[in-house]
Design a protein around this motif. Structure first.
Motif, PDB file in Angstrom:
ATOM      1  N   SER B  39      53.437  42.301  23.569  1.00 53.13           N
ATOM      2  CA  SER B  39      55.030  42.235  23.343  1.00 53.13           C
ATOM      3  C   SER B  39      55.717  43.117  24.450  1.00 53.13           C
ATOM      4  CB  SER B  39      55.218  43.319  22.036  1.00 53.13           C
ATOM      5  OG  SER B  39      55.562  44.490  22.366  1.00 53.13           O
ATOM      6  N   ARG B  42      56.080  40.353  27.021  1.00 50.82           N
ATOM      7  CA  ARG B  42      57.328  39.202  26.665  1.00 50.82           C
ATOM      8  C   ARG B  42      58.608  40.011  26.853  1.00 50.82           C
ATOM      9  NH1 ARG B  42      55.382  35.776  21.679  1.00 50.82           N
ATOM     10  NH2 ARG B  42      53.545  34.713  22.739  1.00 50.82           N
ATOM     11  N   ARG B  43      58.810  41.190  26.820  1.00 47.74           N
ATOM     12  CA  ARG B  43      59.890  42.154  26.957  1.00 47.74           C
ATOM     13  C   ARG B  43      60.071  42.155  28.265  1.00 47.74           C
ATOM     14  NH1 ARG B  43      59.157  47.253  23.694  1.00 47.74           N
ATOM     15  NH2 ARG B  43      60.827  48.216  25.020  1.00 47.74           N
ATOM     16  N   GLY B  47      63.493  40.566  30.061  1.00 44.59           N
ATOM     17  CA  GLY B  47      64.453  41.615  30.875  1.00 44.59           C
ATOM     18  C   GLY B  47      64.542  41.036  32.541  1.00 44.59           C
ATOM     19  N   GLY B 104      66.064  41.686  20.236  1.00 48.04           N
ATOM     20  CA  GLY B 104      65.443  43.185  19.951  1.00 48.04           C
ATOM     21  C   GLY B 104      66.212  43.902  19.103  1.00 48.04           C
ATOM     22  N   THR B 112      61.089  39.219  15.549  1.00 46.16           N
ATOM     23  CA  THR B 112      60.814  38.709  16.657  1.00 46.16           C
ATOM     24  C   THR B 112      59.937  37.458  17.179  1.00 46.16           C
ATOM     25  OG1 THR B 112      59.101  40.321  16.720  1.00 46.16           O
ATOM     26  CG2 THR B 112      61.086  41.088  18.094  1.00 46.16           C
ATOM     27  N   VAL B 335      60.171  48.970  30.868  1.00 51.79           N
ATOM     28  CA  VAL B 335      60.655  48.639  29.388  1.00 51.79           C
ATOM     29  C   VAL B 335      59.912  49.643  28.202  1.00 51.79           C
ATOM     30  CG1 VAL B 335      60.744  46.213  29.880  1.00 51.79           C
ATOM     31  CG2 VAL B 335      58.572  46.984  29.327  1.00 51.79           C
ATOM     32  N   GLU B 339      63.812  52.192  25.614  1.00 53.04           N
ATOM     33  CA  GLU B 339      63.486  50.979  24.522  1.00 53.04           C
ATOM     34  C   GLU B 339      64.844  50.288  24.386  1.00 53.04           C
ATOM     35  OE1 GLU B 339      61.009  50.449  22.336  1.00 53.04           O
ATOM     36  OE2 GLU B 339      59.545  51.538  23.328  1.00 53.04           O
ATOM     37  N   TYR B 342      65.622  46.650  27.241  1.00 56.91           N
ATOM     38  CA  TYR B 342      64.976  45.551  27.191  1.00 56.91           C
ATOM     39  C   TYR B 342      64.418  44.969  25.876  1.00 56.91           C
ATOM     40  CZ  TYR B 342      65.488  46.711  32.005  1.00 56.91           C
ATOM     41  OH  TYR B 342      65.917  47.039  33.441  1.00 56.91           O
TER      42      TYR B 342
END
Lengths: 450, 342
Positions: B39, B42-43, B47, B104, B112, B335, B339, B342
């Motif tokens: 995760s 992926r952020r 981002g 998000g 998600t 990231v 919190e 992103y």
């Protein structure tokens, strides 16, 4: 159902859906930028919290404004290709300038505004906020220049079956555009003001916090000024409509027989089947003349003197206009009351008033949509007023099944988007500014600059 | 140069800019499920593009609007002829556009997860459709007086499908390199490796495309008449080869820029071949849309050209500034520390 009818339904659906998000972008960008300016000026972190909380709601709304706007640009070519080919010479320019000047501005600076808190100085960040305000509101100007040209085409000639632009300055200074722009912009400000007072009222009903008191106060003042401005400009705009589009005015007022001087009837029940009103009473002498011509003895053209094939439908235009004006009056009243009450700290105990302000939250949205019904339905049967009929503007190479599929498909996507959006907005708005709300309202915190 | 030609070149520039910029956004999204193993990764991927994607997409809106202003008849014919494909395209772009804000907002993994699928689909479908649309533009459509009104399935001919796959491959390659430039750690290494592999695909599909184009379209006739113009496709090939070299020596930023150059040159190669058509009629038939029969009047063309000349440099300047603000790699710490962001 014909391609024409389906395309009109689709245009109505997609633009009205887009315009759920646009007014809030116009107004909330200003409020958030003012909050951030206060933060940079005073260093008070409460204003930073306000900027971030209202900014987050702004962003969800902004995203939907962007994605729903995309289809609108495509739609002119997809569904209204004969209009686009005919009128693009004038109509395309404001769209191109809108993209070049304003969409780039807002879409580039929004990245810095959202994710640049730790990467640029406070002043640069504030600059990005104001660039967003500028980008959003100027894009409204350019699209309304385009729309106003369809209402009141200026600066053009027709040659070889196509429109040719001959005077850009005349196009740019079209008085119809500027009044319409100001009317729309202030309407957006009213939407944002009531959005903020409504959500603040919700929280103040649960518990009193400095955060929402300040938000409420700021928005109340903003709402008062904007609601008066939207009304003043609206009156000027109605005068402009009366001069340029007598058929639209006749529909707005359900006015059938030409009179000089003309009375204003407070109570009207239209009876379009008989080219008359079923009931018209409670007359104000000279009222309609004053409204439409700004003089006591002015002549007002009634619908019966408009050729039958050039009349817009009366009922939707009339009802939308009356409701919009009524709501406009209500917003001024609520704005006055809100500013009057918030002078004293005990306003947070007037629970009935907070309930009223919460209940009023959706009303400016309704007024905006009604305004567009007046503007666009009132322009019918023309797509470009007295130049091209709507029926002659629709694409000839697109089939009924294609438009039906897009109408249903977009309807489903938009319904999903709208429900997700409303769900998220309500959730976030109810949660409020999450962290340490208690700490924020302590008086020491308020005084301590960062 | 006559005004119509100047605006045609500007129009090509906007498309080239759009594909070089939004192309990597699409690539990042298309590789989302494949390269983003956790995760946090992926952020990181989202981002890396979230500050800039919106500004990138405006290049598309501007390309559309400039078509409208400068070549109204082309805008009308192209957009109505490709009705169904454009509808699918917009649907995918809408889906992708809201992911950045919506994904998000809730921490529920089902939420998600659903947006992850939307993001990947919304990034794979548009490049392919752009390719199919441009493939059909290069081939030409059976145009009546009001444009194309044939079957939806006629768009999916082998040549256009190949063009679709080529666009997708180009953007996958481009996006992998963007990740290699803008992220760090295991993700960067995976992206770098992916770029190196996808490169062969781009080369192979590109070569097929170059050959098939000579059979399926009239794009090469301009090059036969103006051999000097061949410098554009040759430069495109050179940029692609140089890109492989830069990938091998692991100079990721230069490799990314070479890839952007290859995309820009590829677009100019195709559009220079198309010139002066904007939408030819199929099989060289009559009724094609050209810059001459589609152009706005000279007054309106001057307005459009002036707007482009005044504002485009400004746009490029502040977009570069935004890239400067977000320069450097986005790392896992970034990231996890912030919190909200992103």
């Amino acid at each position: 159902m014909s391609t024409l009818e389906l395309s009109r339904m689709q245009f109505g659906m997609t633009t009205m859906f887009h315009f759920i998000f646009v007014p809030l972008i116009l107004g909330l960008s200003v409020l958030v930028a003012v909050m951030e300016t206060q933060y940079v000026r005073t260093g008070n972190r409460l204003y930073l919290k306000m900027t971030k909380f209202w900014g987050r709601l702004f962003l969800i709304n902004f995203a939907l404004g962007v994605v729903t706007g995309l289809f609108l640009e495509f739609q002119f070519g997809m569904n209204w290709s004969r209009f686009s080919g005919f009128a693009g010479d004038v109509f395309g320019a404001p769209l191109a300038i809108e993209s070049l000047v304003t969409f780039f501005l807002e879409s580039s600076f929004i990245g810095v505004w959202v994710l640049g808190w730790n990467r640029v100085s406070r002043r640069t960040h504030l600059f990005a906020a104001w660039m967003l305000v500028l980008g959003a509101n100027l894009s409204a100007l350019w699209i309304l220049l385009a729309n106003a040209w369809m209402q009141h085409p200026v600066g053009m000639q027709i040659s070889q079956g196509r429109v040719r632009m001959v005077d850009f300055l005349a196009f740019f200074t079209n008085p119809y555009s500027w009044l319409k722009f100001l009317h729309t912009m202030f309407a957006g400000f009213v939407v944002a003001a009531f959005f903020v007072t409504g959500i603040s009222a919700y929280h103040l009903l649960k518990r009193h916090s400095e955060f929402f008191i300040r938000s409420f106060k700021m928005a109340a003042i903003f709402g008062l000024i904007s609601s008066f401005m939207v009304f003043l400009v609206g009156d000027e705009h109605a005068y402009e409509v009366a001069q340029t589009q007598p058929a639209k005015l006749a529909a707005m007022e359900s006015y059938w027989d030409t009179r000089q001087p003309a009375d204003y009837n407070l109570l009207v029940i239209p009876w379009p089947g008989h080219n008359n009103n079923l009931i018209q009473t409670l007359s104000l002498p000279w009222g309609e003349s004053l409204l439409a011509t700004h003089s006591f003895g002015g002549k007002v053209t009634g619908m019966n003197d408009i050729p039958a094939d050039e009349r817009p439908p009366v009922i939707p235009v009339f009802i939308s206009f009356r409701l919009m004006v009524g709501l406009g009056l209500l917003f001024m009243l609520l704005g006055l009351a809100a500013v009057y009450f918030v002078r004293k700290p005990r306003f947070v105990r007037r629970r009935w008033f907070l309930w009223v302000m919460l209940a009023a939250l959706p009303l400016p949205y309704v007024a905006c949509e009604l305004g567009w019904v007046v503007a666009e339905v009132g322009r019918q049967p023309w797509i470009v007023y007295h130049v091209l009929r709507t029926a002659a503007g629709v694409s000839a190479n697109v089939s009924v099944s294609q438009v039906l599929a897009s109408l249903i498909g977009l309807g489903l996507v938009y319904a999903a988007l709208a429900s997700t959006d409303v769900y998220l907005l309500i959730k976030l708005a109810r949660e409020g500014p999450d962290e340490d709300l208690a700490r924020i309202i302590s008086p020491e915190m308020l005084r301590r600059p960062r | 140069m006559k005004l119509e030609t100047l605006l045609f070149v500007s129009w090509g520039f906007l498309w080239a800019g759009y594909f070089a910029l939004d192309g990597y956004d699409f690539g990042v999204g298309a590789l989302f499920e494949l390269l983003g193993r956790s995760s946090v990764e992926r952020r990181l991927m989202i981002g890396s593009i979230s500050p800039v994607w919106n500004g990138n997409e405006v290049w598309l809106i501007t390309a559309g609007a400039v078509t409208f202003a400068a070549f109204p008849r082309a805008y009308a014919t192209i957009f109505s002829s490709f009705y169904s494909l454009l509808l699918l395209l917009v649907g995918a772009l809408i889906l992708r556009g809201v992911v950045f804000e919506f994904r998000g907002e809730l921490k529920d993994p089902r939420w998600t997860g659903a947006w992850d699928v939307a993001f990947a689909a919304g990034s794979i479908v548009p490049p392919f459709l752009f390719g199919v649309i441009f493939g059909n533009v290069f081939r030409g459509l059976a145009l009546g007086a009001d444009g194309f009104s044939g079957s939806f399935f006629a768009f999916f001919n082998p040549y256009s499908l190949l063009t679709g796959i080529l666009f997708l491959a180009l953007f996958l390659h481009h996006g992998a390199q963007w990740l290699s430039v803008k992220t760090g750690g295991a993700l960067k290494e995976r992206a770098e490796e992916a770029a190196g592999r996808i490169w062969y695909g781009v080369l192979l599909i590109g070569a097929l495309f170059a050959v098939y184009t000579s059979y399926a379209t009239g794009l090469y006739s301009n090059y036969v008449n103006h051999p000097g113009w061949l410098v554009v496709p040759l430069a495109a090939v050179a940029a692609l080869l140089f890109n492989k070299y830069l990938l091998l020596i692991k100079n990721d930023l230069a490799a990314f820029l070479a890839s952007a150059a290859a995309i820009v040159l590829f677009v100019f190669f195709a559009l220079a071949g198309l010139y002066p058509s904007l939408l030819p009629a199929a099989d060289g038939g009559a009724g094609g849309i050209t810059i001459d029969n589609a152009a706005a009047g000279s007054y309106a063309l001057v307005i459009a050209a002036a707007a482009l000349i005044i504002f485009m440099p400004l746009v490029i300047a502040y977009q570069l500034w935004v890239y400067g603000v977000f320069k450097g790699r986005l790392l896992e710490e970034d990231v996890t520390r912030d919190e909200e962001a992103y």
